[in-house]
Design a protein around this motif. Structure first.
Motif, PDB file in Angstrom:
ATOM      1  N   ALA A   1       1.042  -0.794   0.309  1.00 33.65           N
ATOM      2  CA  ALA A   1       0.056   0.338  -0.361  1.00 33.65           C
ATOM      3  C   ALA A   1       0.818   1.206   0.010  1.00 33.65           C
ATOM      4  CB  ALA A   1      -0.844   0.068   1.297  1.00 33.65           C
ATOM      5  N   LEU A   2       1.938   0.842   0.608  1.00 32.78           N
ATOM      6  CA  LEU A   2       2.853   2.884   0.635  1.00 32.78           C
ATOM      7  C   LEU A   2       3.689   2.622  -0.288  1.00 32.78           C
ATOM      8  CD1 LEU A   2       4.111   1.750   4.833  1.00 32.78           C
ATOM      9  CD2 LEU A   2       2.594   3.813   3.900  1.00 32.78           C
ATOM     10  N   GLY A   3       3.943   1.070  -1.002  1.00 33.28           N
ATOM     11  CA  GLY A   3       4.755   1.810  -2.600  1.00 33.28           C
ATOM     12  C   GLY A   3       3.399   2.190  -3.367  1.00 33.28           C
ATOM     13  N   SER A   4       2.286   1.861  -3.206  1.00 34.69           N
ATOM     14  CA  SER A   4       1.654   1.955  -4.292  1.00 34.69           C
ATOM     15  C   SER A   4       1.454   4.022  -4.047  1.00 34.69           C
ATOM     16  CB  SER A   4       0.356   1.537  -4.152  1.00 34.69           C
ATOM     17  OG  SER A   4      -0.702   1.785  -3.387  1.00 34.69           O
TER      18      SER A   4
ATOM     19  N   LEU B   1      16.663  -5.431  17.037  1.00 30.05           N
ATOM     20  CA  LEU B   1      15.206  -6.656  18.008  1.00 30.05           C
ATOM     21  C   LEU B   1      14.437  -5.017  18.422  1.00 30.05           C
ATOM     22  CD1 LEU B   1      15.420  -8.816  20.476  1.00 30.05           C
ATOM     23  CD2 LEU B   1      13.768  -7.359  20.941  1.00 30.05           C
ATOM     24  N   PHE B   2      12.859  -5.355  17.285  1.00 28.87           N
ATOM     25  CA  PHE B   2      12.304  -4.389  17.548  1.00 28.87           C
ATOM     26  C   PHE B   2      11.455  -5.144  18.696  1.00 28.87           C
ATOM     27  CE2 PHE B   2      14.522  -3.378  14.176  1.00 28.87           C
ATOM     28  CZ  PHE B   2      15.317  -1.765  14.932  1.00 28.87           C
ATOM     29  N   THR B   3      10.047  -3.816  18.907  1.00 25.41           N
ATOM     30  CA  THR B   3       8.723  -4.631  19.431  1.00 25.41           C
ATOM     31  C   THR B   3       8.020  -3.257  18.672  1.00 25.41           C
ATOM     32  OG1 THR B   3       8.545  -3.293  21.308  1.00 25.41           O
ATOM     33  CG2 THR B   3       9.670  -5.708  21.512  1.00 25.41           C
ATOM     34  N   PHE B   4       6.535  -4.191  18.193  1.00 28.66           N
ATOM     35  CA  PHE B   4       5.221  -3.017  17.654  1.00 28.66           C
ATOM     36  C   PHE B   4       5.045  -1.659  19.179  1.00 28.66           C
ATOM     37  CE2 PHE B   4       4.519  -6.493  15.542  1.00 28.66           C
ATOM     38  CZ  PHE B   4       5.261  -6.438  13.914  1.00 28.66           C
ATOM     39  N   ALA B   5       5.997  -2.036  20.309  1.00 35.81           N
ATOM     40  CA  ALA B   5       4.853  -1.693  21.824  1.00 35.81           C
ATOM     41  C   ALA B   5       6.100   0.235  21.052  1.00 35.81           C
ATOM     42  CB  ALA B   5       5.436  -1.539  22.783  1.00 35.81           C
ATOM     43  N   ASP B   6       7.142  -0.451  20.589  1.00 31.96           N
ATOM     44  CA  ASP B   6       8.268   0.741  19.992  1.00 31.96           C
ATOM     45  C   ASP B   6       7.777   1.634  19.180  1.00 31.96           C
ATOM     46  OD1 ASP B   6       9.986  -0.263  21.912  1.00 31.96           O
ATOM     47  OD2 ASP B   6      11.005  -1.944  19.812  1.00 31.96           O
ATOM     48  N   PHE B   7       6.688   1.620  18.605  1.00 31.60           N
ATOM     49  CA  PHE B   7       6.716   2.894  16.714  1.00 31.60           C
ATOM     50  C   PHE B   7       5.035   2.640  17.417  1.00 31.60           C
ATOM     51  CE2 PHE B   7       9.613  -0.499  15.459  1.00 31.60           C
ATOM     52  CZ  PHE B   7      10.182  -0.023  14.760  1.00 31.60           C
TER      53      PHE B   7
ATOM     54  N   GLY C   1      -8.100   7.576   9.727  1.00 29.18           N
ATOM     55  CA  GLY C   1      -7.479   5.801   9.962  1.00 29.18           C
ATOM     56  C   GLY C   1      -6.855   5.578   9.628  1.00 29.18           C
ATOM     57  N   THR C   2      -6.775   5.112   8.041  1.00 29.44           N
ATOM     58  CA  THR C   2      -6.226   4.820   7.175  1.00 29.44           C
ATOM     59  C   THR C   2      -4.327   5.540   6.922  1.00 29.44           C
ATOM     60  OG1 THR C   2      -6.667   5.440   5.600  1.00 29.44           O
ATOM     61  CG2 THR C   2      -7.690   3.159   5.589  1.00 29.44           C
ATOM     62  N   ASP C   3      -4.378   6.758   6.951  1.00 31.33           N
ATOM     63  CA  ASP C   3      -2.955   7.498   6.583  1.00 31.33           C
ATOM     64  C   ASP C   3      -2.843   7.259   8.033  1.00 31.33           C
ATOM     65  OD1 ASP C   3      -2.061  10.039   5.000  1.00 31.33           O
ATOM     66  OD2 ASP C   3      -2.202  10.798   7.152  1.00 31.33           O
ATOM     67  N   GLN C   4      -3.105   7.065   9.527  1.00 28.82           N
ATOM     68  CA  GLN C   4      -2.399   7.506  10.730  1.00 28.82           C
ATOM     69  C   GLN C   4      -2.071   5.664  10.604  1.00 28.82           C
ATOM     70  OE1 GLN C   4      -2.161   9.310  13.319  1.00 28.82           O
ATOM     71  NE2 GLN C   4      -0.164   7.585  14.486  1.00 28.82           N
ATOM     72  N   THR C   5      -2.708   4.765  10.366  1.00 29.92           N
ATOM     73  CA  THR C   5      -1.549   3.294  10.182  1.00 29.92           C
ATOM     74  C   THR C   5      -0.573   3.294   9.384  1.00 29.92           C
ATOM     75  OG1 THR C   5      -4.202   2.410  10.498  1.00 29.92           O
ATOM     76  CG2 THR C   5      -3.083   1.201   9.455  1.00 29.92           C
ATOM     77  N   LEU C   6      -0.677   3.857   8.107  1.00 34.17           N
ATOM     78  CA  LEU C   6       0.289   3.981   7.042  1.00 34.17           C
ATOM     79  C   LEU C   6       1.075   4.680   7.944  1.00 34.17           C
ATOM     80  CD1 LEU C   6      -1.297   4.014   3.900  1.00 34.17           C
ATOM     81  CD2 LEU C   6      -0.620   2.462   4.496  1.00 34.17           C
ATOM     82  N   SER C   7       1.555   6.011   8.034  1.00 38.06           N
ATOM     83  CA  SER C   7       2.786   6.149   8.775  1.00 38.06           C
ATOM     84  C   SER C   7       3.129   5.339   9.696  1.00 38.06           C
ATOM     85  CB  SER C   7       1.343   7.415   9.577  1.00 38.06           C
ATOM     86  OG  SER C   7       1.264   8.583   8.737  1.00 38.06           O
ATOM     87  N   VAL C   8       2.413   4.352  10.730  1.00 29.88           N
ATOM     88  CA  VAL C   8       3.039   3.825  11.843  1.00 29.88           C
ATOM     89  C   VAL C   8       3.789   2.695  11.186  1.00 29.88           C
ATOM     90  CG1 VAL C   8       2.799   2.302  13.342  1.00 29.88           C
ATOM     91  CG2 VAL C   8       1.825   4.037  13.814  1.00 29.88           C
ATOM     92  N   ALA C   9       3.467   2.094   9.876  1.00 26.92           N
ATOM     93  CA  ALA C   9       3.676   1.421   9.055  1.00 26.92           C
ATOM     94  C   ALA C   9       5.117   1.848   8.845  1.00 26.92           C
ATOM     95  CB  ALA C   9       3.086   0.192   8.014  1.00 26.92           C
ATOM     96  N   GLU C  10       5.044   2.812   8.093  1.00 26.36           N
ATOM     97  CA  GLU C  10       6.577   3.320   7.368  1.00 26.36           C
ATOM     98  C   GLU C  10       7.507   4.030   8.445  1.00 26.36           C
ATOM     99  OE1 GLU C  10       6.156   6.826   3.677  1.00 26.36           O
ATOM    100  OE2 GLU C  10       5.245   7.053   6.007  1.00 26.36           O
ATOM    101  N   ASN C  11       7.612   4.176   9.626  1.00 26.64           N
ATOM    102  CA  ASN C  11       8.222   4.401  10.323  1.00 26.64           C
ATOM    103  C   ASN C  11       8.492   3.236  10.809  1.00 26.64           C
ATOM    104  OD1 ASN C  11       9.563   5.759  12.270  1.00 26.64           O
ATOM    105  ND2 ASN C  11       8.115   5.153  13.768  1.00 26.64           N
ATOM    106  N   ILE C  12       7.710   2.034  11.036  1.00 25.24           N
ATOM    107  CA  ILE C  12       8.784   0.831  10.994  1.00 25.24           C
ATOM    108  C   ILE C  12       9.102   0.436  10.026  1.00 25.24           C
ATOM    109  CG2 ILE C  12       7.994  -1.801  11.220  1.00 25.24           C
ATOM    110  CD1 ILE C  12       5.709  -1.107  13.286  1.00 25.24           C
ATOM    111  N   PHE C  13       8.775   0.749   8.559  1.00 23.64           N
ATOM    112  CA  PHE C  13      10.119   0.280   7.373  1.00 23.64           C
ATOM    113  C   PHE C  13      10.914   0.865   6.963  1.00 23.64           C
ATOM    114  CE2 PHE C  13       5.453  -1.403   5.559  1.00 23.64           C
ATOM    115  CZ  PHE C  13       5.734  -2.729   5.990  1.00 23.64           C
ATOM    116  N   LYS C  14      10.849   2.451   7.769  1.00 27.32           N
ATOM    117  CA  LYS C  14      11.854   3.191   7.334  1.00 27.32           C
ATOM    118  C   LYS C  14      13.092   2.645   8.798  1.00 27.32           C
ATOM    119  CE  LYS C  14       9.952   7.283   5.822  1.00 27.32           C
ATOM    120  NZ  LYS C  14       9.883   8.798   6.070  1.00 27.32           N
TER     121      LYS C  14
END
Length: 652
Positions: free
Chosen positions: A474-477, A540-546, A633-646
């Motif tokens: 989704a982020l790539g698109s 090592l990362f946890t989802f709580a970190d993001f 909601g989707t914008d906030q969701t993708l922002s968290v995911a993008e932070n993880i991927f970066k």
């Protein structure tokens, strides 16, 4: 000649192995007592080498339970033990053509069999047209003889006509010689084939090289007992070792100058070390040293007189050297094997190697080294057939070379019926115990190849993979930062399973990162993993970190309204049972979205499926458009995911 197919019958446990194909390297896999050794021994008896003679003895080798009925079963013939099919090479075919007639063989394949109490028998497909052409072109025949030959339609007809021609014209010496010399046409073909037939070297107990020899005594024994291959095997192997090192025994004995003598020994030590370490990966800090000096009078016999040659192994890590004979059994075996069969390969004689359970004393990794030696050094010059029940002696990406050996028994019958040893290329038709080495090899390979890239991201389960892939796509698109494709996502289970997983593979040149759920109950385990050396602390990362939550799962990447919609679609929930943001927020006992959803599902009627983590993820990967619809909601969701991927991509 190349061996292509084998069938063993009437030999010990092998009543009929059924036919099986043979490759350049063929691996016979089976349980103990399945009959692997019997198959190899019977094959060796076809044409055994002088170094490892194998003979057929009807009373000893014919299946005992049928021995009293031998005459009735086989009538006036001796029982066939070995049937083989071979492919002649071009030079062998040309030799036959030049003597018997061009294209006299209608096929380059010949069958070679061996019976009890009989010599080798050869069956070749002959072309009557080629024989007739040769006779008409090269022999002086009268018109009646030519006419008779020109009417031939089959090889059997030709045989009859030639017999008549021979008896009717005793004055044609050319014809007589052609028909009678060396047993006639078939006899000459057989002679060529038998002369070209490779010897079989069957080896079950592998010689171990002595660590030292008394040179004068050894040289005398070799010269005077050349035909006695069973005595002084260890000494003889030491002499082979010197040959392998590039310093033959005579060249050492006859060298009068110390510097030249010393240079040869140093060169030999370097040469043998390089060759051994090419195939011995267990300890790269070893050097093999060749030493030759005068005997010490207080040493035990026979090393207290004359000149002594010694092999010593120096451990550069510990800075100590020890006698060869005091090394581990596995190292002594492997070293001796390499020396022995390097000499076999060097000789270049047509030999097929039959290795019965090689490498049993070796560590699994060293068995892989042995396989590499077989492929790299032996197979280019010799066909190799070996038996094993070790998964480490099976090459998973070369399963076409595996043949399954099994003692077939039908236990549904009363009494139990035995069919004897069978050899099969069909893996699906045998019992699981027989397949265990194969399963072990495939399982080991599967684990080794779970990491198919240099960079591996460990997550807990398959649903994590689907969520991360959907979010990345989704982020790539949208032209935003996605997960770098160099990351290979691998499910490893919970935090408890990740630690041994990382320990197994951290030494393989891989960069491993962990992205895991986090709850208070696993806090100490996460900290322990961060504090150990098996994983870099910033990997090592946890989802709580993001997510700014004290506890978080992968589902907490999603905003509550987005995850609720995914769950509703995944489980096809209808009002009044739909999950909503408001219902989720009512549960204040936990911050974890997935735990809130689980609690709501426990209140739903039995007609609704039980909640599981995978179903929403599976729906999302099939319906990714939900992530690119414009909403807070989707914008906030993708922002968290993008932070993880970066964060993960920075590791690269």
């Amino acid at each position: 000649m190349q061996l292509q197919r084998v069938r063993i019958t009437n030999f010990r446990s092998v009543e009929d192995s059924e036919g099986f194909n043979v490759d350049t390297v063929t691996c016979l896999v089976g349980k103990n007592e399945a009959g692997k050794s019997a198959v190899l021994l019977a094959l060796a008896a076809l044409n055994s080498s002088d170094a490892t003679p194998v003979t057929l003895d009807r009373e000893r080798d014919y299946p005992r339970r049928h021995l009293v009925h031998y005459g009735k079963i086989h009538q006036n013939e001796d029982a066939i033990v070995v049937r083989t099919t071979w492919e002649l090479d071009d030079s062998e075919i040309q030799d036959i053509n030049s003597d018997i007639g061009e294209n006299v063989l209608s096929s380059g394949k010949v069958d070679v069999i061996r019976r009890y109490n009989q010599d080798i028998e050869v069956s070749a497909q002959l072309s009557h047209e080629a024989v007739v052409e040769y006779l008409l072109s090269n022999l002086k025949l009268d018109e009646s003889q030519r006419s008779a030959l020109e009417s031939v339609g089959t090889m059997d007809e030709l045989t009859v006509i030639l017999e008549n021609l021979q008896s009717s014209d005793g004055n044609n010496k050319q014809l007589e010689n052609y028909l009678t010399e060396d047993g006639g046409i078939a006899g000459r073909v057989q002679k060529y084939v038998v002369n070209a037939l490779p010897k079989f070297m069957y080896v079950s107990s592998y010689d171990r090289m002595d660590g030292a020899i008394q040179i004068e005594a050894t040289k005398n024994r070799i010269e005077n007992e050349a035909n006695n291959v069973d005595r002084y095997r260890g000494e003889r192997l030491f002499v082979d070792f010197l040959e392998y090192a590039g310093v033959p025994l005579d060249s050492i004995i006859n060298e009068p100058r110390f510097e030249v003598f010393n240079a040869k020994l140093q060169a030999a030590s370097t040469n043998i070390t390089d060759q051994i370490l090419e195939f011995w990966s267990q300890n790269p800090d070893l050097d093999v040293e060749v030493r030759i000096d005068a005997a010490r009078p207080e040493d035990p016999e026979p090393f207290n007189r004359g000149t002594i040659a010694r092999a010593r192994i120096k451990n550069n890590l510990h800075r100590v050297d020890t006698p060869f004979s005091e090394r581990s059994a596995g190292f002594v075996w492997f070293f001796s094997f390499l020396v022995k069969f390097a000499q076999v390969a060097k000789a270049g004689d047509p030999i097929i190697l039959l290795l019965d359970e090689p490498g049993l004393s070796l560590h699994g990794k060293a068995q892989s080294d042995l396989l590499r030696f077989i492929d790299d050094k032996l197979a280019p010059s010799h066909q190799v057939i070996y038996s094993t029940h070790s998964p480490f002696m099976i090459t998973p990406n070369k399963l076409e070379r595996v043949r399954i050996v099994e003692d077939r028994v039908d236990r549904t019958k009363t009494p139990v019926k035995s069919y004897g040893t069978r050899v099969s290329e069909e893996f699906l038709e045998v019992e699981s115990d027989t397949l265990f080495p194969l399963q072990g090899a495939l399982g080991y390979e599967a684990v080794q190849t779970l990491f198919v890239g240099e960079y591996t991201l460990l997550v807990e389960g398959p649903s994590d993979i689907l969520y991360l892939q959907a979010l990345s796509n989704a982020l790539g698109s949208l032209g935003r930062t996605k997960l770098d494709p160099r990351w290979i996502i691998c499910p490893a289970g919970g935090i408890d399973k990740m630690m041994p997983f990382i320990s197994l593979f951290s030494g393989k040149g891989l960069r491993i990162a962990v992205l895991t759920d986090f709850a208070h109950g696993v806090k100490s385990k996460v900290e322990r993993m961060r504090n150990t050396n098996i994983l870099m602390s910033n990997h090592l990362f946890t989802f709580a970190d993001f997510t700014d939550k004290s506890e978080a799962d992968i589902e907490d990447i999603f905003e509550p309204d987005v995850y609720a919609e995914i769950v509703n679609h995944g489980f096809k929930l209808q009002a009044p049972h739909c999950i909503t943001k408001e219902k989720l927020n009512e549960n204040r006992s936990t911050t974890r979205l997935v735990k809130k959803v689980e609690a709501l599902f426990r209140t739903m009627p039995d007609s609704i499926a039980e909640f599981d983590h995978y179903t929403p993820a599976a729906w999302l990967i099939r319906n990714p458009e939900i992530l690119v619809t414009e909403s807070q909601g989707t914008d906030q969701t993708l922002s968290v995911a993008e932070n993880i991927f970066k964060t993960l991509n920075k590791i690269l």
